[in-house]
Design an enzyme around this catalytic site. Structure first.
Site, short mmCIF file in Angstrom:
data_model
loop_
_atom_site.label_atom_id
_atom_site.label_comp_id
_atom_site.label_asym_id
_atom_site.label_seq_id
_atom_site.Cartn_x
_atom_site.Cartn_y
_atom_site.Cartn_z
CB CYS A 46 -0.94 0.11 1.09
SG CYS A 46 -0.19 0.24 2.84
CB CYS A 48 0.35 4.39 4.47
SG CYS A 48 -0.46 2.79 4.77
#
Length: 136
Positions: A46, A48
């Site tokens: 992902c 993040c």
């Protein structure tokens, strides 16, 4: 499961600075059982993880005190290892990315995804440094 070619640079982001990749439940058990402190990073594909978690983990190592052992499992790739690592992180629910600091096999500090997502890498690094200063 994600293709190996896709996750290779994401793995290397941590392994090139000294994190050991764990691929099996046994390897996770052995790593967490080690004497001293162990940082476990649950890596992820992902955004993040790329923008916040991995850079924060790397920056945290510029501290005078740091973990004795650095290990990582990859969510969505190394299922057995990730599930075993998350088992040691109970009562915290599974999340990716996440980071856990263990001391002599006991969980002493946890950063869940909601502590990582939307926060700058510097803030994550400072959080980890505070934990290192207390436990390492």
């Amino acid at each position: 499961m994600y293709p190996a070619d896709l996750v290779k640079p994401m793995r290397e982001d941590l392994t090139q600075i000294g994190f050991e990749e764990l691929h099996t439940a046994d390897a996770v058990e052995q790593a967490i059982a080690k004497e001293g402190t162990t940082l476990v990073v649950v890596n992820s594909v992902c955004g993040c993880a790329a923008a916040n978690a991995r850079p924060g983990a790397k920056a945290s190592l510029g501290n005078a005190k740091k973990p004795d052992n650095l290990v990582t499992v990859f969510a969505g790739v190394d299922k057995e290892a990730t599930d075993k690592a998350r088992g040691f992180m109970v009562p915290f629910p599974p999340s990716s990315p996440s980071m856990a600091l263990f001391k002599d096999g006991e969980l002493v500090h946890m950063l869940e995804r909601h502590h990582i997502e939307g926060r700058p890498a510097e803030m994550i690094a400072e959080n980890l440094k505070d934990a290192y200063n207390e436990h390492c």
